[in-house]
Design an enzyme around this catalytic site. Structure first.
Site, PDB file in Angstrom:
ATOM      1  N   HIS A 162     -22.531 -11.427  -4.364  1.00  0.00           N
ATOM      2  CA  HIS A 162     -22.048 -10.048  -4.266  1.00  0.00           C
ATOM      3  C   HIS A 162     -23.151  -9.009  -4.232  1.00  0.00           C
ATOM      4  O   HIS A 162     -22.872  -7.830  -4.037  1.00  0.00           O
ATOM      5  CB  HIS A 162     -21.108  -9.729  -5.433  1.00  0.00           C
ATOM      6  CG  HIS A 162     -21.834  -9.531  -6.725  1.00  0.00           C
ATOM      7  ND1 HIS A 162     -22.250 -10.581  -7.496  1.00  0.00           N
ATOM      8  CD2 HIS A 162     -22.259  -8.408  -7.353  1.00  0.00           C
ATOM      9  CE1 HIS A 162     -22.892 -10.119  -8.556  1.00  0.00           C
ATOM     10  NE2 HIS A 162     -22.910  -8.799  -8.494  1.00  0.00           N
TER      11      HIS A 162
HETATM   12  C1  UD1 Z   1     -21.046  -4.112 -10.003  1.00  0.00           C
HETATM   13  C2  UD1 Z   1     -22.380  -3.911 -10.726  1.00  0.00           C
HETATM   14  C3  UD1 Z   1     -23.170  -5.226 -10.685  1.00  0.00           C
HETATM   15  C4  UD1 Z   1     -22.339  -6.380 -11.203  1.00  0.00           C
HETATM   16  C5  UD1 Z   1     -21.060  -6.467 -10.397  1.00  0.00           C
HETATM   17  C6  UD1 Z   1     -20.192  -7.616 -10.845  1.00  0.00           C
HETATM   18  C7  UD1 Z   1     -23.392  -1.669 -10.613  1.00  0.00           C
HETATM   19  C8  UD1 Z   1     -24.492  -0.889 -10.012  1.00  0.00           C
HETATM   20  N1  UD1 Z   1     -23.200  -2.898 -10.090  1.00  0.00           N
HETATM   21  O1  UD1 Z   1     -21.355  -4.322  -8.624  1.00  0.00           O
HETATM   22  O2  UD1 Z   1     -24.318  -5.079 -11.493  1.00  0.00           O
HETATM   23  O3  UD1 Z   1     -23.080  -7.582 -11.088  1.00  0.00           O
HETATM   24  O4  UD1 Z   1     -20.358  -5.218 -10.553  1.00  0.00           O
HETATM   25  O5  UD1 Z   1     -18.987  -7.670 -10.143  1.00  0.00           O
HETATM   26  O6  UD1 Z   1     -22.732  -1.192 -11.506  1.00  0.00           O
HETATM   27  N2  UD1 Z   1     -14.062  -3.275  -5.764  1.00  0.00           N
HETATM   28  C9  UD1 Z   1     -12.728  -3.589  -5.681  1.00  0.00           C
HETATM   29  N3  UD1 Z   1     -12.053  -3.845  -6.827  1.00  0.00           N
HETATM   30  C10 UD1 Z   1     -12.642  -3.800  -8.038  1.00  0.00           C
HETATM   31  C11 UD1 Z   1     -14.014  -3.482  -8.111  1.00  0.00           C
HETATM   32  C12 UD1 Z   1     -14.708  -3.222  -6.961  1.00  0.00           C
HETATM   33  O7  UD1 Z   1     -12.153  -3.641  -4.612  1.00  0.00           O
HETATM   34  O8  UD1 Z   1     -11.960  -4.044  -9.057  1.00  0.00           O
HETATM   35  C13 UD1 Z   1     -14.812  -2.963  -4.532  1.00  0.00           C
HETATM   36  C14 UD1 Z   1     -15.208  -1.491  -4.520  1.00  0.00           C
HETATM   37  O9  UD1 Z   1     -14.262  -0.717  -3.896  1.00  0.00           O
HETATM   38  C15 UD1 Z   1     -16.518  -1.498  -3.777  1.00  0.00           C
HETATM   39  C16 UD1 Z   1     -17.097  -2.853  -4.093  1.00  0.00           C
HETATM   40  O10 UD1 Z   1     -16.047  -3.673  -4.565  1.00  0.00           O
HETATM   41  O11 UD1 Z   1     -16.297  -1.438  -2.392  1.00  0.00           O
HETATM   42  C17 UD1 Z   1     -18.230  -2.768  -5.066  1.00  0.00           C
HETATM   43  O12 UD1 Z   1     -17.823  -2.338  -6.385  1.00  0.00           O
HETATM   44  P1  UD1 Z   1     -18.848  -1.616  -7.395  1.00  0.00           P
HETATM   45  O13 UD1 Z   1     -18.299  -1.522  -8.753  1.00  0.00           O
HETATM   46  O14 UD1 Z   1     -19.348  -0.382  -6.766  1.00  0.00           O
HETATM   47  O15 UD1 Z   1     -20.109  -2.562  -7.466  1.00  0.00           O
HETATM   48  P2  UD1 Z   1     -20.228  -4.143  -7.511  1.00  0.00           P
HETATM   49  O16 UD1 Z   1     -20.792  -4.573  -6.213  1.00  0.00           O
HETATM   50  O17 UD1 Z   1     -18.960  -4.790  -7.983  1.00  0.00           O
END
Ligand code: UD1
Length: 375
Positions: A206
């Site tokens: 991820h």
């Molecule tokens: C975040 C953390 C990372 C951790 C990871 C574990 C930061 C900077 N990054 O990254 O350190 O290893 O979580 O998962 O805080 N999304 C969904 N549903 C959710 C959560 C996210 O659809 O429940 C989608 C969001 O819309 C976005 C993407 O996933 O497009 C990324 O989510 P985001 O929380 O921004 O960062 P992660 O890549 O999950």
């Protein structure tokens, strides 16, 4: 009673905060408030962890959701300030390195509230990683720096941190793992997926650096495809990765590798059932590098660096980067039974949360002036 306010936000936070919250509750010496920022909001990325970890439901839910780093962090800060004003905590406890960790630490530091950072001192020395910025800034403003391994202490001392702020408590995530392993192994996860113990590999991906760039992502898929011709590869797909696979039109590659099986993100127990019996783990996650070391399962880390070098020095982890040829060679070696062997690092013993709870009690019975950050 003095009050500890815990902040959780994203998937890797829950298994770190849960045992600490539980240990403090059992000891009954401190009041607690659990705040979930809602950085992760899908049932599969968040709710299931509360159930699986037997974690108390959050007292406060902020519903922050997704956004750019600035938007997500800023929205979290605005909402946390209101919560801190209302709850007046004596100590704010943040875990890990996600945007919610950083937001909590920044707000508390400006309000003069003591901060504890659980999982302090880890450094990848890669400033392009958003988590590395979060780690550095959080450690800079936190009063108590709780390290999972002694390389964390060494990094902090090199940065000029006063040793009185550093506390080597061990790895709290391993508390959750050891408390849950027996329950996980009773699940029918393997049978449901048609797998046999040690007869498959598990993959997670991820990190932005791996999944946002189509060249890197397609290289990783070709390595996984190679592995999947020898054993089934179970790949629970993070929402970010699922979106990138679709955006980059890479689903065709997946169809050509039937052994590479994409599944939905899994709950904590289900995933532990899978990883604990795997022959090989391939990942870019920080937490999974540690879990595979604790489980004695060989792990290939699909990154150029790690902030968890102890998993390489003492554990089962090997840093292989993103070159498909190198990954395939190392995967073959591990599947042939010549994967990295290791031992479990010091204080990854399932007792870290107790040490944290004792430390918080001790610190909170001291006058508040003594633990101001010296940064
Ligand atoms: C975040 C953390 C990372 C951790 C990871 C574990 C930061 C900077 N990054 O990254 O350190 O290893 O979580 O998962 O805080 N999304 C969904 N549903 C959710 C959560 C996210 O659809 O429940 C989608 C969001 O819309 C976005 C993407 O996933 O497009 C990324 O989510 P985001 O929380 O921004 O960062 P992660 O890549 O999950």
């Amino acid at each position: 009673m003095k009050k500890v306010l815990h902040i959780v936000g994203a998937r890797p936070n829950f298994m770190k905060a849960a045992p600490i919250h539980k240990a403090i509750a059992e000891r009954g010496q401190l009041a607690q408030v659990l705040v979930h920022t809602g950085q992760h909001y899908d049932v599969k990325m968040s709710d299931v962890f509360f159930t699986d970890l037997g974690m108390a439901p959050p007292d406060v839910y902020l519903g922050i959701g997704s956004g750019s780093h600035a938007e997500q962090t800023a929205r979290t800060m605005i909402e946390l300030e209101k919560v801190f004003l209302r709850e007046k905590p004596d100590l704010v406890s943040v875990v890990g390195d996600v945007n919610s960790t950083l937001a909590g630490a920044l707000v508390a530091s400006k309000m003069g509230i003591r901060i504890s950072h659980v999982e302090a001192g880890l450094r990848s020395f890669d400033p392009t990683m958003p988590e590395e910025i979060n780690r550095i800034v959080t450690d800079r403003v936190a009063n108590l720096l709780l390290t999972p391994s002694q390389d964390g202490d060494a990094n902090l001392l090199k940065e000029g941190v006063d040793p009185s702020r550093i506390h080597f408590v061990g790895n709290v995530m391993i508390d959750s793992l050891l408390a849950s392993k027996a329950r996980a192994e009773k699940l029918s996860t393997l049978a449901d997926l048609g797998l046999t113990p040690k007869g498959y590999a598990v993959c997670t991906l991820h990190r932005a650096s791996n999944v946002d760039d189509p060249k890197v992502l397609s290289g990783l898929l070709s390595a996984l495809s190679h592995v999947s011709h020898r054993v089934p590869v179970i790949f629970p797909v993070h929402p970010r990765t699922r979106k990138m696979l679709a955006d980059h039109g890479l689903s065709g590659m997946l169809e050509r590798s039937p052994g590479l099986r994409l599944v939905e993100p899994m709950g904590y127990l289900e995933f532990l059932a899978l990883t604990s019996q795997a022959r090989l783990i391939l990942t870019d996650s920080g937490g999974l590098q540690e879990e595979s070391t604790a489980l004695s399962v060989p792990c290939l880390t699909l990154r150029e660096n790690t902030e968890r070098p102890i998993t390489v020095e003492q554990g089962t982890n090997l840093i292989v980067g993103t070159d498909p040829v190198r990954i395939s060679e190392e995967a073959d070696r591990a599947l042939d039974g010549n994967g990295k062997k290791g031992r479990v690092p010091e204080l990854w013993d399932g007792r870290t949360a107790q040490r944290v709870a004792e430390l918080y009690e001790r610190v909170l019975s001291i006058g508040s002036g003594e633990l101001r950050a010296t940064a």
